[in-house]
Write a protein that holds these residues in place. Structure first.
Motif, PDB file in Angstrom:
ATOM      1  N   THR A 119     -31.012  12.974  48.005  1.00  0.00           N
ATOM      2  CA  THR A 119     -30.740  11.796  47.172  1.00  0.00           C
ATOM      3  C   THR A 119     -30.062  10.717  48.003  1.00  0.00           C
ATOM      4  OG1 THR A 119     -30.540  13.135  45.167  1.00  0.00           O
ATOM      5  CG2 THR A 119     -29.510  10.956  45.123  1.00  0.00           C
ATOM      6  N   PHE A 163     -33.547   7.329  39.866  1.00  0.00           N
ATOM      7  CA  PHE A 163     -33.095   8.719  39.845  1.00  0.00           C
ATOM      8  C   PHE A 163     -32.855   9.197  38.419  1.00  0.00           C
ATOM      9  CE2 PHE A 163     -31.725   6.868  43.883  1.00  0.00           C
ATOM     10  CZ  PHE A 163     -32.322   7.750  44.772  1.00  0.00           C
ATOM     11  N   HIS A 189     -22.531  10.035  44.877  1.00  0.00           N
ATOM     12  CA  HIS A 189     -23.335   9.940  46.098  1.00  0.00           C
ATOM     13  C   HIS A 189     -22.951   8.697  46.895  1.00  0.00           C
ATOM     14  CE1 HIS A 189     -26.064  13.309  45.613  1.00  0.00           C
ATOM     15  NE2 HIS A 189     -26.308  12.960  44.366  1.00  0.00           N
TER      16      HIS A 189
END
Length: 116
Positions: free
Chosen positions: A18, A40, A50
């Protein structure tokens, strides 16, 4: 010179698909956090985690402009990792423009062959 802890942080950040996808998206241009999250299938909170990891690794910078938080690629951390890998003599620097032309040619060939 980059220290081991910095490299560990960069490689740990790059280990997640990711986060690599986010970096690829940011190659094009700066993006708002909400735009980064769009492709996503995860919560905005998960994307934010993230982004925090990428920021701590020095791979991106985040900046608030008005009410919107923007993400920008910071290539220096990648450059340091690349220089470290080149020290082994087995890794050549990646020419992203040449790689993009190669992919366009290959994908174009596949499309042409499929239509025949």
């Amino acid at each position: 010179m980059t220290n081991r802890a910095d490299l560990d942080t960069v490689f740990a950040a790059l280990a997640d698909p990711t986060r690599r996808a986010i970096l690829t998206m940011l190659l094009e241009d700066d993006m708002a956090v909400t735009d980064v999250a769009d492709p996503f299938e995860m919560s905005l909170a998960a994307i934010s985690k993230h982004l925090t990891i990428l920021t701590r690794a020095g791979l991106i910078a985040q900046e608030k402009r008005g009410r919107v938080k923007w993400c920008k690629l910071q290539p220096d951390a990648l450059r340091s990792a690349s220089v470290w890998m080149q020290g082994f003599g087995q890794f050549e620097p990646v020419n992203l423009d040449a790689f993009e032309r190669f992919l366009a040619t290959e994908l174009g060939s596949d499309t042409a062959e499929a239509s025949e």
